[in-house]
Design a protein around this motif. Sequence first.
Motif, PDB file in Angstrom:
ATOM      1  N   ASP A 178       1.637 -22.875   0.838  1.00 16.90           N
ATOM      2  CA  ASP A 178       1.818 -22.707  -0.601  1.00 16.90           C
ATOM      3  C   ASP A 178       0.616 -22.041  -1.252  1.00 16.90           C
ATOM      4  OD1 ASP A 178       0.256 -24.933  -0.036  1.00 16.90           O
ATOM      5  OD2 ASP A 178       0.833 -25.982  -1.874  1.00 16.90           O
ATOM      6  N   THR A 179      -0.562 -22.140  -0.619  1.00 12.68           N
ATOM      7  CA  THR A 179      -1.744 -21.480  -1.178  1.00 12.68           C
ATOM      8  C   THR A 179      -1.656 -19.964  -1.006  1.00 12.68           C
ATOM      9  OG1 THR A 179      -3.021 -21.602   0.896  1.00 12.68           O
ATOM     10  CG2 THR A 179      -3.132 -23.492  -0.600  1.00 12.68           C
ATOM     11  N   VAL A 180      -0.831 -19.519  -0.056  1.00 10.44           N
ATOM     12  CA  VAL A 180      -0.657 -18.088   0.179  1.00 10.44           C
ATOM     13  C   VAL A 180       0.444 -17.525  -0.716  1.00 10.44           C
ATOM     14  CG1 VAL A 180      -0.153 -16.313   1.894  1.00 10.44           C
ATOM     15  CG2 VAL A 180      -1.416 -18.378   2.560  1.00 10.44           C
ATOM     16  N   THR A 181       1.547 -18.245  -0.825  1.00  8.06           N
ATOM     17  CA  THR A 181       2.685 -17.735  -1.601  1.00  8.06           C
ATOM     18  C   THR A 181       2.345 -17.577  -3.079  1.00  8.06           C
ATOM     19  OG1 THR A 181       3.531 -20.005  -1.846  1.00  8.06           O
ATOM     20  CG2 THR A 181       4.377 -18.707  -0.004  1.00  8.06           C
ATOM     21  N   GLY A 182       1.319 -18.256  -3.538  1.00 15.63           N
ATOM     22  CA  GLY A 182       0.909 -18.105  -4.932  1.00 15.63           C
ATOM     23  C   GLY A 182      -0.068 -16.967  -5.156  1.00 15.63           C
ATOM     24  N   ASP A 183      -0.494 -16.290  -4.105  1.00  9.10           N
ATOM     25  CA  ASP A 183      -1.464 -15.204  -4.223  1.00  9.10           C
ATOM     26  C   ASP A 183      -0.717 -13.893  -4.431  1.00  9.10           C
ATOM     27  OD1 ASP A 183      -3.480 -13.330  -3.986  1.00  9.10           O
ATOM     28  OD2 ASP A 183      -4.480 -14.350  -2.329  1.00  9.10           O
ATOM     29  N   ARG A 184      -0.472 -13.525  -5.684  1.00  5.49           N
ATOM     30  CA  ARG A 184       0.301 -12.325  -5.988  1.00  5.49           C
ATOM     31  C   ARG A 184      -0.412 -11.057  -5.569  1.00  5.49           C
ATOM     32  NH1 ARG A 184       3.048 -13.380 -11.962  1.00  5.49           N
ATOM     33  NH2 ARG A 184       4.273 -15.230 -11.354  1.00  5.49           N
ATOM     34  N   ARG A 185      -1.736 -11.037  -5.645  1.00  6.39           N
ATOM     35  CA  ARG A 185      -2.476  -9.840  -5.221  1.00  6.39           C
ATOM     36  C   ARG A 185      -2.191  -9.530  -3.762  1.00  6.39           C
ATOM     37  NH1 ARG A 185      -8.377 -11.810  -6.206  1.00  6.39           N
ATOM     38  NH2 ARG A 185      -7.359 -13.573  -5.159  1.00  6.39           N
ATOM     39  N   LEU A 186      -2.203 -10.549  -2.937  1.00  5.29           N
ATOM     40  CA  LEU A 186      -1.959 -10.361  -1.507  1.00  5.29           C
ATOM     41  C   LEU A 186      -0.527  -9.928  -1.251  1.00  5.29           C
ATOM     42  CD1 LEU A 186      -2.918 -10.716   1.464  1.00  5.29           C
ATOM     43  CD2 LEU A 186      -2.082 -13.074   1.315  1.00  5.29           C
ATOM     44  N   LEU A 187       0.437 -10.620  -1.853  1.00  3.93           N
ATOM     45  CA  LEU A 187       1.846 -10.339  -1.580  1.00  3.93           C
ATOM     46  C   LEU A 187       2.250  -8.957  -2.072  1.00  3.93           C
ATOM     47  CD1 LEU A 187       3.492 -13.794  -2.407  1.00  3.93           C
ATOM     48  CD2 LEU A 187       2.642 -12.948  -0.216  1.00  3.93           C
ATOM     49  N   VAL A 188       1.849  -8.603  -3.298  1.00  2.00           N
ATOM     50  CA  VAL A 188       2.211  -7.290  -3.841  1.00  2.00           C
ATOM     51  C   VAL A 188       1.534  -6.175  -3.040  1.00  2.00           C
ATOM     52  CG1 VAL A 188       2.016  -5.768  -5.836  1.00  2.00           C
ATOM     53  CG2 VAL A 188       2.676  -8.164  -6.155  1.00  2.00           C
ATOM     54  N   SER A 189       0.261  -6.367  -2.701  1.00  2.00           N
ATOM     55  CA  SER A 189      -0.453  -5.359  -1.909  1.00  2.00           C
ATOM     56  C   SER A 189       0.232  -5.145  -0.570  1.00  2.00           C
ATOM     57  CB  SER A 189      -1.906  -5.791  -1.688  1.00  2.00           C
ATOM     58  OG  SER A 189      -2.612  -5.881  -2.907  1.00  2.00           O
ATOM     59  N   SER A 190       0.649  -6.234   0.067  1.00  2.00           N
ATOM     60  CA  SER A 190       1.306  -6.126   1.370  1.00  2.00           C
ATOM     61  C   SER A 190       2.630  -5.389   1.275  1.00  2.00           C
ATOM     62  CB  SER A 190       1.528  -7.527   1.961  1.00  2.00           C
ATOM     63  OG  SER A 190       2.182  -7.454   3.209  1.00  2.00           O
ATOM     64  N   LEU A 191       3.430  -5.706   0.265  1.00  2.00           N
ATOM     65  CA  LEU A 191       4.725  -5.037   0.106  1.00  2.00           C
ATOM     66  C   LEU A 191       4.547  -3.538  -0.143  1.00  2.00           C
ATOM     67  CD1 LEU A 191       6.703  -7.641  -2.047  1.00  2.00           C
ATOM     68  CD2 LEU A 191       7.073  -7.049   0.357  1.00  2.00           C
ATOM     69  N   VAL A 192       3.595  -3.174  -0.995  1.00  2.00           N
ATOM     70  CA  VAL A 192       3.365  -1.753  -1.288  1.00  2.00           C
ATOM     71  C   VAL A 192       2.895  -1.015  -0.036  1.00  2.00           C
ATOM     72  CG1 VAL A 192       1.891  -0.148  -2.567  1.00  2.00           C
ATOM     73  CG2 VAL A 192       2.931  -2.103  -3.734  1.00  2.00           C
ATOM     74  N   LEU A 193       1.953  -1.608   0.690  1.00  2.00           N
ATOM     75  CA  LEU A 193       1.414  -0.953   1.877  1.00  2.00           C
ATOM     76  C   LEU A 193       2.467  -0.809   2.969  1.00  2.00           C
ATOM     77  CD1 LEU A 193      -2.030  -2.772   2.000  1.00  2.00           C
ATOM     78  CD2 LEU A 193      -1.721  -0.308   1.731  1.00  2.00           C
ATOM     79  N   ASN A 194       3.233  -1.869   3.194  1.00  2.00           N
ATOM     80  CA  ASN A 194       4.187  -1.874   4.304  1.00  2.00           C
ATOM     81  C   ASN A 194       5.433  -1.057   4.028  1.00  2.00           C
ATOM     82  OD1 ASN A 194       3.558  -3.662   6.778  1.00  2.00           O
ATOM     83  ND2 ASN A 194       2.773  -4.867   5.072  1.00  2.00           N
ATOM     84  N   TRP A 195       5.949  -1.108   2.811  1.00  2.00           N
ATOM     85  CA  TRP A 195       7.273  -0.545   2.574  1.00  2.00           C
ATOM     86  C   TRP A 195       7.281   0.722   1.721  1.00  2.00           C
ATOM     87  CZ3 TRP A 195      10.550  -2.060   5.953  1.00  2.00           C
ATOM     88  CH2 TRP A 195      10.329  -3.301   6.589  1.00  2.00           C
ATOM     89  N   LEU A 196       6.130   1.083   1.155  1.00  2.00           N
ATOM     90  CA  LEU A 196       6.029   2.352   0.437  1.00  2.00           C
ATOM     91  C   LEU A 196       5.072   3.316   1.144  1.00  2.00           C
ATOM     92  CD1 LEU A 196       5.969   1.168  -3.301  1.00  2.00           C
ATOM     93  CD2 LEU A 196       7.897   2.067  -1.988  1.00  2.00           C
ATOM     94  N   ILE A 197       3.838   2.879   1.339  1.00  2.00           N
ATOM     95  CA  ILE A 197       2.818   3.773   1.873  1.00  2.00           C
ATOM     96  C   ILE A 197       2.995   4.012   3.374  1.00  2.00           C
ATOM     97  CG2 ILE A 197       0.343   4.052   2.250  1.00  2.00           C
ATOM     98  CD1 ILE A 197      -0.103   2.597  -0.398  1.00  2.00           C
ATOM     99  N   GLY A 198       3.205   2.958   4.152  1.00  2.00           N
ATOM    100  CA  GLY A 198       3.296   3.087   5.603  1.00  2.00           C
ATOM    101  C   GLY A 198       4.369   4.071   6.066  1.00  2.00           C
ATOM    102  N   PRO A 199       5.637   3.876   5.685  1.00  2.00           N
ATOM    103  CA  PRO A 199       6.671   4.827   6.111  1.00  2.00           C
ATOM    104  C   PRO A 199       6.424   6.246   5.618  1.00  2.00           C
ATOM    105  CG  PRO A 199       7.657   2.781   5.323  1.00  2.00           C
ATOM    106  CD  PRO A 199       6.200   2.714   4.987  1.00  2.00           C
ATOM    107  N   ALA A 200       5.939   6.396   4.378  1.00  2.00           N
ATOM    108  CA  ALA A 200       5.672   7.735   3.843  1.00  2.00           C
ATOM    109  C   ALA A 200       4.557   8.427   4.614  1.00  2.00           C
ATOM    110  CB  ALA A 200       5.306   7.640   2.361  1.00  2.00           C
ATOM    111  N   LEU A 201       3.513   7.687   4.971  1.00  2.00           N
ATOM    112  CA  LEU A 201       2.411   8.275   5.731  1.00  2.00           C
ATOM    113  C   LEU A 201       2.870   8.720   7.115  1.00  2.00           C
ATOM    114  CD1 LEU A 201      -0.574   8.975   6.108  1.00  2.00           C
ATOM    115  CD2 LEU A 201      -0.963   6.588   6.813  1.00  2.00           C
ATOM    116  N   MET A 202       3.662   7.878   7.803  1.00  2.00           N
ATOM    117  CA  MET A 202       4.133   8.263   9.129  1.00  2.00           C
ATOM    118  C   MET A 202       5.061   9.472   9.049  1.00  2.00           C
ATOM    119  SD  MET A 202       3.759   7.447  12.342  1.00  2.00           S
ATOM    120  CE  MET A 202       3.609   5.716  12.813  1.00  2.00           C
TER     121      MET A 202
END
Length: 365
Positions: free
Chosen positions: A80-104
Amino acid sequence: MSAPPRAESSVVARLSTLDRFLPVWILAAMVVGLLAGRLVPRLGEALGAVAVDGVSLPIALGLLGMMYPVLAKVRYDRLDTVTGDRRLLVSSLVLNWLIGPALMFALAWLLLPDLPEYRTGLIVVGLARCIAMVIIWNDLARGDREAAAVLVALNSVFQVIAFGALGWFYLSVLPAWLGLPTTGLDVSPWTIVRSVLIFLGIPLLAGYLTRRLGERAKGRDWFESTLLPRIGPFALYGLLFTIVILFALQGDAITSQPLDVVRIALPLLIYFAAMWAGSYALGRAVGLGYGRTTTLAFTAAGNNFELAIAVAIATWGATSGQALAGVVGPLIEVPVLVALVYVSLALRRRLFPSTDPALEESRRA
């Protein structure tokens, strides 16, 4: 308990012998696999004869074996200490599903414009976000285990939802908009769900039950001081076994098509380094601590090669260029991300001076 290490002591020096010489063991595993695949007649066919979700059964067993001990180390009552960290979750979603596929996509078209099969295979690799080996890299780099568990689960959910749609976009829609040749991706949602259930669901359930039942029977102190040290090394044993099998399966292809492997490897090298460094910089910029910055970097840089290989085989065949590109993916990812484990450990003292290694090690023991 022994005295805490001095603040200026090397983080790497405090690793176990198995961890400290991991590059040596991995290099040896690669050589053994290559030699076995090259010298033992029809070994690749035998190893690939039985498959789990399009992945060789020995590889599947190695993956499950290496993930289980790390997932047993996760303290699930702290998620629960992780799921409340919006900076981490939003950063991960942007990196994995927007930036990563576009870069490859960009790297594949820039560096492989004349090799459409390999280019398509790399784009598929970029779409498959990591849910397996990243757990090992994160643990070796002393990242946040609980954060890794949450981000891997998040990637799994988005993988089921977004993989097919992103495949259609990057292989058909976007190339058409840019005036480039298009291709199709015939993958069912069940293929993706099955991959997630096998390569994440099984070891996650086993790890959770091991911790839950072990703590209930003998308490957390016994579980973390007695049981975990016994099962922990099996994660690296499973990793080394998986590497041997991977290189044995592709030993002949690698040695007989070295220039093709080099062409495929170049965009992968750039991709892994850029994604890791960019994610690490983003974690630092948004104020994440060392553990979560490290976890963000490795979960963004790694890819789900199990799914990428399964999709390539199901869509284009086991001997296709797309399948070869999928297999070369982990062959490049393994040594690059192992090197980045050591880079991350070296950066900890420089970029995160407030981190107390002694406290962190005592929590994670």
